[in-house]
Motif scaffolding. Structure first.
Motif, PDB file in Angstrom:
ATOM      1  N   LEU A 111      10.716  -1.065   1.918  1.00 41.92           N
ATOM      2  CA  LEU A 111       9.694  -2.050   1.558  1.00 41.92           C
ATOM      3  C   LEU A 111       9.882  -2.360   0.070  1.00 41.92           C
ATOM      4  CD1 LEU A 111       6.600  -0.631   3.493  1.00 41.92           C
ATOM      5  CD2 LEU A 111       8.573  -1.919   4.347  1.00 41.92           C
ATOM      6  N   ASP A 112      10.791  -3.306  -0.174  1.00 41.27           N
ATOM      7  CA  ASP A 112      11.235  -3.587  -1.539  1.00 41.27           C
ATOM      8  C   ASP A 112      10.196  -4.408  -2.291  1.00 41.27           C
ATOM      9  OD1 ASP A 112      13.070  -3.549  -3.674  1.00 41.27           O
ATOM     10  OD2 ASP A 112      13.889  -5.497  -3.085  1.00 41.27           O
ATOM     11  N   GLU A 113       9.823  -3.938  -3.478  1.00 46.20           N
ATOM     12  CA  GLU A 113       8.819  -4.574  -4.342  1.00 46.20           C
ATOM     13  C   GLU A 113       7.415  -4.563  -3.715  1.00 46.20           C
ATOM     14  OE1 GLU A 113       9.909  -5.140  -7.199  1.00 46.20           O
ATOM     15  OE2 GLU A 113      11.932  -5.948  -7.159  1.00 46.20           O
ATOM     16  N   PHE A 114       7.186  -3.666  -2.760  1.00 43.98           N
ATOM     17  CA  PHE A 114       5.903  -3.627  -2.062  1.00 43.98           C
ATOM     18  C   PHE A 114       4.779  -3.067  -2.941  1.00 43.98           C
ATOM     19  CE2 PHE A 114       3.238  -1.688   1.505  1.00 43.98           C
ATOM     20  CZ  PHE A 114       2.679  -2.888   1.886  1.00 43.98           C
ATOM     21  N   ALA A 115       5.142  -2.374  -4.022  1.00 45.50           N
ATOM     22  CA  ALA A 115       4.097  -1.864  -4.917  1.00 45.50           C
ATOM     23  C   ALA A 115       3.327  -3.004  -5.580  1.00 45.50           C
ATOM     24  CB  ALA A 115       4.706  -0.945  -5.980  1.00 45.50           C
ATOM     25  N   TYR A 116       3.997  -4.137  -5.807  1.00 45.24           N
ATOM     26  CA  TYR A 116       3.336  -5.263  -6.490  1.00 45.24           C
ATOM     27  C   TYR A 116       2.149  -5.822  -5.708  1.00 45.24           C
ATOM     28  CZ  TYR A 116       7.126  -5.314  -9.874  1.00 45.24           C
ATOM     29  OH  TYR A 116       8.018  -4.959 -10.854  1.00 45.24           O
ATOM     30  N   PRO A 117       2.307  -6.190  -4.427  1.00 51.26           N
ATOM     31  CA  PRO A 117       1.144  -6.724  -3.702  1.00 51.26           C
ATOM     32  C   PRO A 117      -0.031  -5.756  -3.634  1.00 51.26           C
ATOM     33  CG  PRO A 117       3.149  -7.008  -2.401  1.00 51.26           C
ATOM     34  CD  PRO A 117       3.528  -6.253  -3.625  1.00 51.26           C
ATOM     35  N   MET A 118       0.258  -4.458  -3.621  1.00 50.22           N
ATOM     36  CA  MET A 118      -0.842  -3.488  -3.651  1.00 50.22           C
ATOM     37  C   MET A 118      -1.478  -3.462  -5.039  1.00 50.22           C
ATOM     38  SD  MET A 118       0.413  -0.230  -1.355  1.00 50.22           S
ATOM     39  CE  MET A 118       2.151  -0.228  -1.825  1.00 50.22           C
ATOM     40  N   HIS A 119      -0.654  -3.467  -6.071  1.00 46.41           N
ATOM     41  CA  HIS A 119      -1.162  -3.443  -7.451  1.00 46.41           C
ATOM     42  C   HIS A 119      -2.015  -4.673  -7.742  1.00 46.41           C
ATOM     43  CE1 HIS A 119      -1.274  -2.812 -11.777  1.00 46.41           C
ATOM     44  NE2 HIS A 119      -0.720  -3.991 -11.978  1.00 46.41           N
ATOM     45  N   TRP A 120      -1.613  -5.829  -7.217  1.00 49.16           N
ATOM     46  CA  TRP A 120      -2.346  -7.070  -7.440  1.00 49.16           C
ATOM     47  C   TRP A 120      -3.590  -7.202  -6.565  1.00 49.16           C
ATOM     48  CZ3 TRP A 120       2.881 -10.031  -7.016  1.00 49.16           C
ATOM     49  CH2 TRP A 120       3.563  -9.946  -8.245  1.00 49.16           C
ATOM     50  N   GLY A 121      -3.797  -6.277  -5.629  1.00 52.57           N
ATOM     51  CA  GLY A 121      -4.960  -6.323  -4.754  1.00 52.57           C
ATOM     52  C   GLY A 121      -4.793  -7.211  -3.544  1.00 52.57           C
ATOM     53  N   TRP A 122      -3.572  -7.658  -3.269  1.00 48.65           N
ATOM     54  CA  TRP A 122      -3.328  -8.516  -2.109  1.00 48.65           C
ATOM     55  C   TRP A 122      -3.356  -7.712  -0.810  1.00 48.65           C
ATOM     56  CZ3 TRP A 122       1.642 -11.591  -3.881  1.00 48.65           C
ATOM     57  CH2 TRP A 122       1.317 -12.394  -4.979  1.00 48.65           C
ATOM     58  N   ILE A 123      -2.918  -6.480  -0.885  1.00 44.41           N
ATOM     59  CA  ILE A 123      -2.839  -5.620   0.298  1.00 44.41           C
ATOM     60  C   ILE A 123      -3.608  -4.345  -0.009  1.00 44.41           C
ATOM     61  CG2 ILE A 123      -1.268  -4.229   1.728  1.00 44.41           C
ATOM     62  CD1 ILE A 123       0.787  -6.494   1.377  1.00 44.41           C
ATOM     63  N   ASP A 124      -4.439  -3.935   0.933  1.00 44.41           N
ATOM     64  CA  ASP A 124      -5.321  -2.789   0.749  1.00 44.41           C
ATOM     65  C   ASP A 124      -4.521  -1.481   0.790  1.00 44.41           C
ATOM     66  OD1 ASP A 124      -8.093  -1.620   0.659  1.00 44.41           O
ATOM     67  OD2 ASP A 124      -7.394  -0.763   2.549  1.00 44.41           O
TER      68      ASP A 124
END
Length: 202
Positions: A132-145
């Motif tokens: 899951l490449d670069e998946f930390a970003y959507p979590m950090h931005w609050g897009w994914i719980d």
């Protein structure tokens, strides 16, 4: 082949073999270069073991052709190791959040859609290794719980390993993961004004 000796043997009722073969959640985070590269190195090992591999690129542009994509696709099609599927759902570089054009899905929507696909694949046990490449970003931005991610990974069936890359991995994910590497930066050519170059960055 070196295997190393664990410093602790937990009283968890598992045999040494069961504990060794436990599926892992791996996180590569930090500001240094090499997070995705290390994950793709794991994918090479998985391919050599004959594992089916799913790569999900969450933020890098779907138009970009990264060297690892071409190499792993060629290997996956060779019939000699595991299969490789490559999914792109991002638009634009990791820390650039641009407004979508009229009628276009937002990056947030694409990331959520990508995560829903990962959840379906985990439920179906589609792959043995997920990158899951670069998946930390959507979590950090609050897009994914983050709680949804952790609970989904905790409940995943079978023997499915998951590698998550990206800066600013949430603390809850770091606590939950089995293996976490923080890539620190000591020096980088960009500090001296040098842009990324072919064969090194892509």
């Amino acid at each position: 082949m070196p295997q190393g000796q664990p410093s602790v043997v937990p009283d968890d009722g598992l045999t040494t073999r069961q504990r060794r073969n436990r599926p892992l959640v791996v996180v590569h985070t930090g500001i240094g270069k090499g997070k995705s590269t290390a994950a793709f190195g794991l994918a090479l090992r998985a391919w050599n073991q004959g594992w089916p591999i799913g790569v999900f690129q969450f933020v890098k542009s779907a138009k970009w052709k990264v060297g690892e994509e071409n190499a792993l696709k060629v290997l996956g099609a060779s019939g000699e190791g595991g299969s490789v599927d490559w999914h792109k759902m991002g638009e634009g570089w990791s820390w650039i959040q641009r407004a979508p054009a009229h009628g276009e899905q937002s990056n947030e929507e694409k990331a959520r859609e990508g995560w829903e696909q990962v959840k379906r694949d985990l439920a179906a046990e589609t792959y043995q290794l997920y990158v899951l490449d670069e998946f930390a970003y959507p979590m950090h931005w609050g897009w994914i719980d983050v709680d949804d991610v952790i609970e989904t990974l905790r409940a995943r069936p079978g023997n499915q390993h998951v590698v998550i890359t990206g800066r600013n991995a949430p603390a809850e994910l770091v606590e939950f993961a089995d293996l976490v590497t923080d890539m620190s930066k000591v020096k980088h050519p960009m500090d001296a004004g040098q842009k990324g170059q072919r064969g090194i960055e892509w």
